[in-house]
Design an enzyme around this catalytic site. Structure first.
Site, PDB file in Angstrom:
ATOM      1  N   ASN A 178       2.421  -5.209  -3.098  1.00  0.00           N
ATOM      2  CA  ASN A 178       0.992  -5.464  -2.942  1.00  0.00           C
ATOM      3  C   ASN A 178       0.291  -4.110  -2.800  1.00  0.00           C
ATOM      4  O   ASN A 178       0.724  -3.266  -2.026  1.00  0.00           O
ATOM      5  CB  ASN A 178       0.812  -6.309  -1.675  1.00  0.00           C
ATOM      6  CG  ASN A 178      -0.587  -6.845  -1.496  1.00  0.00           C
ATOM      7  OD1 ASN A 178      -1.216  -7.316  -2.435  1.00  0.00           O
ATOM      8  ND2 ASN A 178      -1.088  -6.787  -0.265  1.00  0.00           N
ATOM      9  N   GLU A 213      -6.091 -10.397  -1.686  1.00  0.00           N
ATOM     10  CA  GLU A 213      -6.911 -10.233  -0.470  1.00  0.00           C
ATOM     11  C   GLU A 213      -8.394 -10.159  -0.815  1.00  0.00           C
ATOM     12  O   GLU A 213      -9.141  -9.349  -0.238  1.00  0.00           O
ATOM     13  CB  GLU A 213      -6.484  -8.968   0.297  1.00  0.00           C
ATOM     14  CG  GLU A 213      -5.005  -8.926   0.645  1.00  0.00           C
ATOM     15  CD  GLU A 213      -4.610  -7.762   1.542  1.00  0.00           C
ATOM     16  OE1 GLU A 213      -5.498  -7.086   2.110  1.00  0.00           O
ATOM     17  OE2 GLU A 213      -3.402  -7.517   1.699  1.00  0.00           O
ATOM     18  N   HIS A 218     -10.351  -5.840  -2.438  1.00  0.00           N
ATOM     19  CA  HIS A 218     -11.390  -5.741  -1.407  1.00  0.00           C
ATOM     20  C   HIS A 218     -12.599  -5.080  -2.064  1.00  0.00           C
ATOM     21  O   HIS A 218     -12.624  -3.869  -2.262  1.00  0.00           O
ATOM     22  CB  HIS A 218     -10.897  -4.896  -0.222  1.00  0.00           C
ATOM     23  CG  HIS A 218      -9.833  -5.582   0.568  1.00  0.00           C
ATOM     24  ND1 HIS A 218     -10.077  -6.745   1.272  1.00  0.00           N
ATOM     25  CD2 HIS A 218      -8.530  -5.305   0.757  1.00  0.00           C
ATOM     26  CE1 HIS A 218      -8.958  -7.138   1.871  1.00  0.00           C
ATOM     27  NE2 HIS A 218      -8.008  -6.284   1.567  1.00  0.00           N
ATOM     28  N   ASP A 235     -12.200 -10.152  -1.045  1.00  0.00           N
ATOM     29  CA  ASP A 235     -13.456 -10.362  -0.321  1.00  0.00           C
ATOM     30  C   ASP A 235     -14.502  -9.425  -0.914  1.00  0.00           C
ATOM     31  O   ASP A 235     -14.159  -8.496  -1.646  1.00  0.00           O
ATOM     32  CB  ASP A 235     -13.320 -10.228   1.213  1.00  0.00           C
ATOM     33  CG  ASP A 235     -12.667  -8.951   1.694  1.00  0.00           C
ATOM     34  OD1 ASP A 235     -12.545  -7.995   0.896  1.00  0.00           O
ATOM     35  OD2 ASP A 235     -12.274  -8.894   2.876  1.00  0.00           O
ATOM     36  N   GLU A 280       0.814  -1.228   0.000  1.00  0.00           N
ATOM     37  CA  GLU A 280       0.000   0.000   0.000  1.00  0.00           C
ATOM     38  C   GLU A 280       0.847   1.277   0.000  1.00  0.00           C
ATOM     39  O   GLU A 280       0.547   2.236   0.716  1.00  0.00           O
ATOM     40  CB  GLU A 280      -0.949  -0.001   1.215  1.00  0.00           C
ATOM     41  CG  GLU A 280      -1.811  -1.242   1.305  1.00  0.00           C
ATOM     42  CD  GLU A 280      -2.818  -1.215   2.446  1.00  0.00           C
ATOM     43  OE1 GLU A 280      -2.727  -0.325   3.314  1.00  0.00           O
ATOM     44  OE2 GLU A 280      -3.700  -2.089   2.459  1.00  0.00           O
TER      45      GLU A 280
HETATM   46  C1  XIL Z   1      -6.207  -6.416   8.192  1.00  0.00           C
HETATM   47  C2  XIL Z   1      -6.537  -7.642   9.048  1.00  0.00           C
HETATM   48  O1  XIL Z   1      -7.422  -8.458   8.309  1.00  0.00           O
HETATM   49  C3  XIL Z   1      -7.150  -7.244  10.354  1.00  0.00           C
HETATM   50  O2  XIL Z   1      -7.328  -8.363  11.201  1.00  0.00           O
HETATM   51  C4  XIL Z   1      -6.281  -6.198  11.059  1.00  0.00           C
HETATM   52  O3  XIL Z   1      -6.904  -5.751  12.222  1.00  0.00           O
HETATM   53  C5  XIL Z   1      -5.991  -5.046  10.123  1.00  0.00           C
HETATM   54  O4  XIL Z   1      -5.412  -5.511   8.925  1.00  0.00           O
HETATM   55  N1  XIL Z   1      -4.781  -4.582   3.637  1.00  0.00           N
HETATM   56  C6  XIL Z   1      -3.798  -5.448   4.064  1.00  0.00           C
HETATM   57  C7  XIL Z   1      -4.080  -6.374   5.194  1.00  0.00           C
HETATM   58  O5  XIL Z   1      -2.733  -5.523   3.453  1.00  0.00           O
HETATM   59  O6  XIL Z   1      -2.945  -6.648   5.951  1.00  0.00           O
HETATM   60  C8  XIL Z   1      -5.177  -5.851   6.090  1.00  0.00           C
HETATM   61  O7  XIL Z   1      -5.490  -6.835   7.053  1.00  0.00           O
HETATM   62  C9  XIL Z   1      -6.380  -5.465   5.273  1.00  0.00           C
HETATM   63  C10 XIL Z   1      -6.050  -4.395   4.268  1.00  0.00           C
END
Ligand code: XIL
Length: 369
Positions: free
Chosen positions: A209, A273, A245, A275, A167
């Site tokens: 990422n 990631e 996401h 969802d 990020e």
């Molecule tokens: C999130 C986790 O899922 C949570 O449990 C934690 O509290 C915060 O981080 N981007 C990422 C992940 O790269 O590491 C993050 O994960 C979600 C967003």
């Protein structure tokens, strides 16, 4: 036996044969040829020549009933959801805690899973000793280099791939995100961190990422421009991760084209990631729309030859980051709270199954070098 009895027995026998025949035909021609869930995602994905992974939550891995079995059965890749973040590993300077990270790496080895290390350079989940003071570029660079060496060094040969950078792109699409890292290290940050990572484990695949850079947008343009420059400068970088996401707004415009342009730089691409958050409680229509989005993501990855895999950010609604991070949203994963498959699971599995046919045909048609 009377004639009538004989006829009845013959008739029943014939009816039974017809019914059996029907059952066999239906089973073979139904979606996937087997009842839902009978072929694990990891097998469908392997047939389609990609990995399928999930984020893994430390406490759930420890003792939630059914979690380990499901994780082993369905997934070929695992990412620690939190266990390898800086605040988890080194909450107090110099005191390292490896329990959850080690447990996941052991689990992965026992179950023939690839581990995606996550993550080394990020602006979140940093310990206070790191964020609560001023650093010179030299001192912070040394701390980061040591961290990368220590963490990657410990898991050399056991963690195949690292989200070295996470990020880093500004949400506005203008430059790097403001953070401790970019404030102090500036434009040296990405190339230096990647070079340290290559030194720490020359065999690991190194990734950048990124969040909210999934479609074609100002932000993904900036991300692309930076990645392209790194590649041109010979900085070690093997792949790019797209977090994906999503919610019911759907797959962003230009998603597949975006994957392709990064792949065309000679890099692997991954969905890291995935969802799809719903408003809760969700209804059937929302669950169906969600299923379609999961399937679209799978199809897009499968159409891009350099797309190496898809990781979902948690596989059950019982352990998902969405409710805590977005009040009013949830039910974002493939399995419900009782670990039963949702429409999303079935649609995702079906897209993988369809892709396996397409990808194996394409591979067979490609002449070997
Ligand atoms: C999130 C986790 O899922 C949570 O449990 C934690 O509290 C915060 O981080 N981007 C990422 C992940 O790269 O590491 C993050 O994960 C979600 C967003």
């Amino acid at each position: 036996m009377t004639r009538r009895r004989v006829l009845t027995v013959l008739f029943l026998g014939a009816a039974l044969c017809v019914a059996l025949l029907f059952a066999v035909v239906i089973r073979e021609t139904s979606v996937g040829g087997e009842p839902n869930g009978d072929v694990p995602l990891r097998r469908l994905a392997a047939d389609a020549r990609i990995d399928v992974g999930t984020a893994v939550r430390g406490p759930a891995l420890r003792d939630y009933p059914g979690y380990r079995a499901e994780l082993a059965r369905e997934f070929s890749t695992v990412t620690p959801e939190n266990a390898m973040k800086w605040d988890a590993i080194e909450p107090v300077r110099g005191r390292l805690r490896w329990t959850d990270a080690d447990a996941l790496v052991r689990f992965a080895r026992a179950n023939d899973q690839l581990v995606r290390g996550h993550t080394l350079v990020w602006h979140n989940q940093l310990p206070r000793w790191l964020t609560g003071r001023e650093w010179s570029a030299e001192a912070l660079g040394r701390v980061l280099r040591d961290h990368i060496r220590t963490v990657m060094g410990r898991y050399r040969g056991r963690v195949a791939e690292w989200d070295v950078l996470n990020e880093l792109t500004a949400d506005s699409g203008k430059g790097l995100r403001t953070s401790l890292w970019s404030d102090v290290l500036g434009e040296d940050l990405a190339p230096k961190a990647l070079r340290w990572a290559r030194e720490a484990d020359p065999d690991a695949e190194l990734y950048w990422n990124e969040i909210a850079a999934d479609g074609l947008s100002r932000k993904s343009d900036e991300f692309y421009r930076r990645v392209k420059a790194l590649v041109a400068d010979g900085v070690p970088l093997d792949g790019v991760g797209f977090q994906a996401h999503f919610n019911l707004d759907g797959v962003p415009k230009g998603f597949e084209a975006n994957l392709r342009r990064f792949a065309d730089l000679g890099l692997d691409v991954r969905i890291t990631e995935l969802d799809v958050a719903l408003e809760v409680p969700a209804d059937d229509a929302a669950r169906k729309a969600q299923a379609d989005i999961y399937a679209q993501v799978a199809r897009a990855c499968l159409r891009v030859p350099r797309c190496a895999g898809i990781t979902v950010w948690g596989f059950t609604d019982r352990f998902s980051w969405i409710p805590a991070s977005q009040p009013g949203a949830g039910e974002a994963t493939l399995l419900d709270r009782g670990l039963d498959p949702k429409p999303a699971y079935r649609a995702f599995a079906e897209a993988l199954r369809a892709g396996s046919v397409a990808r194996s045909t394409a591979a067979d048609a490609t002449p070997s070098p």
